[in-house]
Design a protein around this motif. Structure first.
Motif, PDB file in Angstrom:
ATOM      1  N   ALA A   1       0.803  -1.218   0.000  1.00  0.00           N
ATOM      2  CA  ALA A   1       0.000   0.000   0.000  1.00  0.00           C
ATOM      3  C   ALA A   1       0.837   1.270   0.000  1.00  0.00           C
ATOM      4  N   ASP A   2       0.156   2.393  -0.288  1.00  0.00           N
ATOM      5  CA  ASP A   2       0.777   3.717  -0.241  1.00  0.00           C
ATOM      6  C   ASP A   2       0.681   4.304   1.163  1.00  0.00           C
ATOM      7  N   VAL A   3      -0.352   3.887   1.882  1.00  0.00           N
ATOM      8  CA  VAL A   3      -0.575   4.322   3.267  1.00  0.00           C
ATOM      9  C   VAL A   3      -0.815   3.067   4.090  1.00  0.00           C
ATOM     10  N   VAL A   4      -0.196   2.980   5.270  1.00  0.00           N
ATOM     11  CA  VAL A   4      -0.352   1.793   6.119  1.00  0.00           C
ATOM     12  C   VAL A   4      -0.847   2.220   7.497  1.00  0.00           C
ATOM     13  N   LEU A   5      -1.981   1.653   7.923  1.00  0.00           N
ATOM     14  CA  LEU A   5      -2.466   1.835   9.288  1.00  0.00           C
ATOM     15  C   LEU A   5      -1.859   0.714  10.121  1.00  0.00           C
ATOM     16  N   MET A   6      -0.961   1.051  11.027  1.00  0.00           N
ATOM     17  CA  MET A   6      -0.252   0.024  11.775  1.00  0.00           C
ATOM     18  C   MET A   6      -1.128  -0.633  12.843  1.00  0.00           C
TER      19      MET A   6
END
Length: 713
Positions: free
Chosen positions: A632-637
């Motif tokens: 992904a381009d953005v990762v919610l950890m």
């Protein structure tokens, strides 16, 4: 390639100029110098003496030694090199700042003496005082500008040099000195603003542990983190950092995972539970078996991605840089016209209009324009990273702020991905749960596990079934206590003629969106389980919040059947849904959504890879799984959607700040230029308009770092 820290980068435009000069060196054509991160990448063959010479002309310097950028163990080396030279670099940087402040202070004192005692001093003495003050605060600008002038290279230093020399030549020493002092102060404040943003980022990246306590033959040995390998056993004492991703093998404690997930509350850990590198052990002693070398850990990947994110240029930044290239020559042309046209065409005074033209040159400094974007982007990336949200580059932060359509995967994203029995219909209470448990007890299938949880609630003593046979696309047949049974979907009981009551129950459960598991023997149906995937507690609130902040379309995409999809869609409140989709169908749907605005896709980063790749911005969640971070381009950890609206809000705030900064920078310059029409523009007005814009956009950009306080209750 080698990577160096560069200290003392105080001006975005100057950084661009230095990068051009370094690229003109032998083997330097691939060099990159990032104002945002203060990092220089160089080919190994480039002469460091030449690089240092270029940097020192602008008061910058290399912080040695170099590190190998983004190599597998590069982060560790970088940390070690930073530790080894941090005091020296700190002293050098602060020594430079103290010198600049001292020169500005001395210049200001001399200027005030000349200004206040001007009538009592001889004219020559007054000029000498002003000249010394101007030289003290503006000598570096003057020397650089003079060199550029001979090379016909027009940048901010050239413009300021022309203005200073011009003002002095027409006898305006007082204003020339004031311009030199204010310009020096402007550069100092600009550098301090960017340094504040970089410091905030560096603080974030210093969560990486440096050493670990390794157990070898029962002895505790302190080793550098880069010597740890998968399978090593480490001891983590209270207050210590877990050195890399692993599993607890002994001990119990609570662990603060904020460095990885952004979640402030500690998580209880016991034997058999996973832990992240960089997490802080709160109280008990833990023994942890390392599963990944640090370079492959979640935290190392976070650090690497955040560092890279600082260095990517957004379309807005590229446009501003390109605009500045044409803007400066345009300003010079306007200044020449202001100097020449009024005296020639309107009979104006040459000295007055020369003064006005010099003021126009100062207005033309592009500092505020170039600075309107980078500090805001670094601040936005840093604040998101603090929240456990990884943005892989400024371009994705900008896109996040423009998002108006968001597609969701269902299983594991809006739902927990953990099937549970929602309803049971029992026709033979004595045998139904016992037979189901006997057949499913050794299966690892998610539906079987859901059935077993329900069976265990009955508290029955169950033996193993015999002769278990899987029937593809239907279910299982098995022998239990000498009798044959079937378990699965409706097709598994095709040998039976189902009574009306059973058919009605099947239809009812289907209409409720439940997945059916039936149990029967050779003669009749014993009962059925209605299984559902549990909706995440936060899903409805998150979707409602997304709509509230301006996401106009929320779309759920799933491979599940239509009734189940409809049920979840209603439960979470998405605008629309599509069911029975294969992975390639999801990707096609996401591409179609992108034709009607900026569309993003959020999934777990494993089975949604095609859709995530197809989206303009792919968002993955899942506590730092490798596939999520890579896809992904953005990762919610985190393993939930709770922080997604906040990430979008930060993206929008960054975009608003950049637009506002550009408006302020251009607006103040336009206002100053309009004052030339009646001939009212002065040199001090010009420098204050440029300085005011630069300081203002810096302060506004730094407000992004401020985390709003949560309301009580």
């Amino acid at each position: 390639m080698k990577e160096y820290r560069v200290e003392g980068l105080s001006c975005a435009n100057c950084t661009l100029e230095m990068e051009k000069e370094i690229r003109s060196l032998k083997h330097g054509d691939t060099a990159t110098l990032s104002y945002n991160s203060g990092k220089l990448r160089l080919d190994d063959n480039v002469s460091l003496e030449d690089v240092q010479r270029i940097l020192r002309k602008d008061g910058a310097f290399l912080a040695n030694p170099p590190v190998r950028p983004h190599s597998h163990d590069g982060h560790v080396q970088e940390e070690h090199s930073h530790e080894g030279h941090s005091h020296e670099d700190h002293e050098h940087r602060h020594g430079t700042t103290r010198r600049i402040v001292g020169l500005l202070a001395a210049s200001t004192v001399l200027y005030l003496v000349a200004l206040l005692a001007g009538e009592e001093l001889a004219k020559s003495t007054e000029i000498v005082l002003y000249a010394i003050a101007a030289i003290l605060s503006g000598h570096t600008t003057f020397l650089k500008g003079l060199k550029n002038l001979f090379r016909l290279k027009f940048n901010i230093d050239t413009l300021m040099t022309i203005a200073l020399v011009g003002a002095a030549s027409i006898g305006d020493w007082k204003e020339a000195t004031l311009v030199a002092i204010l310009f020096g102060l402007n550069e100092l404040l600009e550098g301090m603003g960017m340094e504040k943003a970089r410091k905030s980022m560096e603080t974030l990246l210093q969560v990486a542990p440096k050493e670990a306590i390794k157990l070898e033959d029962g002895k505790e040995i302190v080793v550098p983190i880069d010597r740890l390998r998968a399978g090593d056993l480490v001891v983590v004492k209270p207050g210590g950092k877990i050195p890399s991703d692993g599993t607890v093998v002994h001990g119990r404690s609570s662990v603060n995972e904020a460095a990885v997930t952004g979640e402030p509350l500690p998580v209880d850990k016991a034997a058999g539970e996973p832990v992240f590198g960089g997490s802080v052990n709160n109280e008990g002693v833990l023994q942890v078996r390392i599963e990944k070398a640090y370079r492959d850990s979640s935290l190392a990947k976070i650090v690497h991605l955040v560092q890279e994110a600082q260095e990517t240029k957004t379309p807005t930044e590229l446009f501003i840089n390109k605009f500045a290239k044409y803007y400066t020559p345009f300003i010079i042309l306007v200044a020449v016209l202001v100097i020449v046209l009024p005296p020639l065409l309107l009979g104006g005074d040459w000295n007055h209009w020369l003064y006005e033209g010099l003021a126009v040159l100062i207005v033309g400094c592009p500092c505020a324009l170039i600075l309107s974007s980078p500090i805001a982007l670094v601040s936005g990336i840093t604040r998101n990273a603090r929240n456990g949200i990884l943005i892989k580059g400024g371009v994705f932060l900008e896109l996040l702020g423009k998002l108006d359509t968001l597609a969701f995967d269902k299983t594991g994203t809006l739902t927990k991905g953990e099937p549970h029995v929602e309803k049971t219909v029992v026709y033979d209470k004595e045998r139904f749960f016992e037979v189901a448990g006997a057949i499913e007890r050794n299966s690892s299938h998610p539906l079987a596990q859901a059935v077993m949880k329900e069976v265990e609630r009955q508290g029955l003593e169950i033996a193993d079934a015999d002769e278990i046979r899987t029937i593809t696309g239907r279910g299982i047949s098995a022998t239990y206590r000498g009798k044959t049974y079937w378990l699965g979907n409706e097709k598994s009981l095709e040998h039976l003629t189902l009574p009306d009551r059973v058919q009605a129950d099947i239809q009812s459960l289907k209409e409720q969106g439940l997945t059916l598991v039936l149990v029967g023997d050779a003669d009749r149906v014993l009962g059925m389980f209605g299984i559902a995937d549990q909706v995440r507690e936060e899903s409805r609130a998150v979707v409602a919040e997304l709509h509230r902040i301006g996401i106009r379309r929320t779309v759920m995409l799933t491979g599940d059947h239509a009734k189940s999809a409809e049920k979840v869609a209603k439960a979470v409140g998405v605008s629309e849904y599509a069911a029975n989709l294969l992975p390639e169908d999801k990707a096609a749907r996401v591409q179609a959504l992108a034709s009607d605005g900026v569309a993003g896709m959020i999934g777990d980063g494993i089975n949604d890879a095609p859709a995530l790749a197809s989206a303009q911005i792919g968002i993955a969640m899942g506590k730092g799984t490798d596939s999520a971070i890579e896809t992904a381009d953005v990762v919610l950890m985190q393993n939930h959607l709770g922080k997604l609206p906040e990430a979008i809000r930060i993206g929008r705030q960054v975009n608003r700040v950049i637009r506002f900064n550009l408006g302020v920078a251009l607006g103040l310059k336009l206002l100053a230029l309009l004052l030339t029409i009646p001939g009212w523009l002065t040199l001090w007005m010009a420098i204050l308009s440029d300085m005011g814009a630069t300081v203002f956009v810096t302060l506004v950009s730094l407000t992004i770092l401020i985390q709003p306080k949560k309301k009580a209750g």
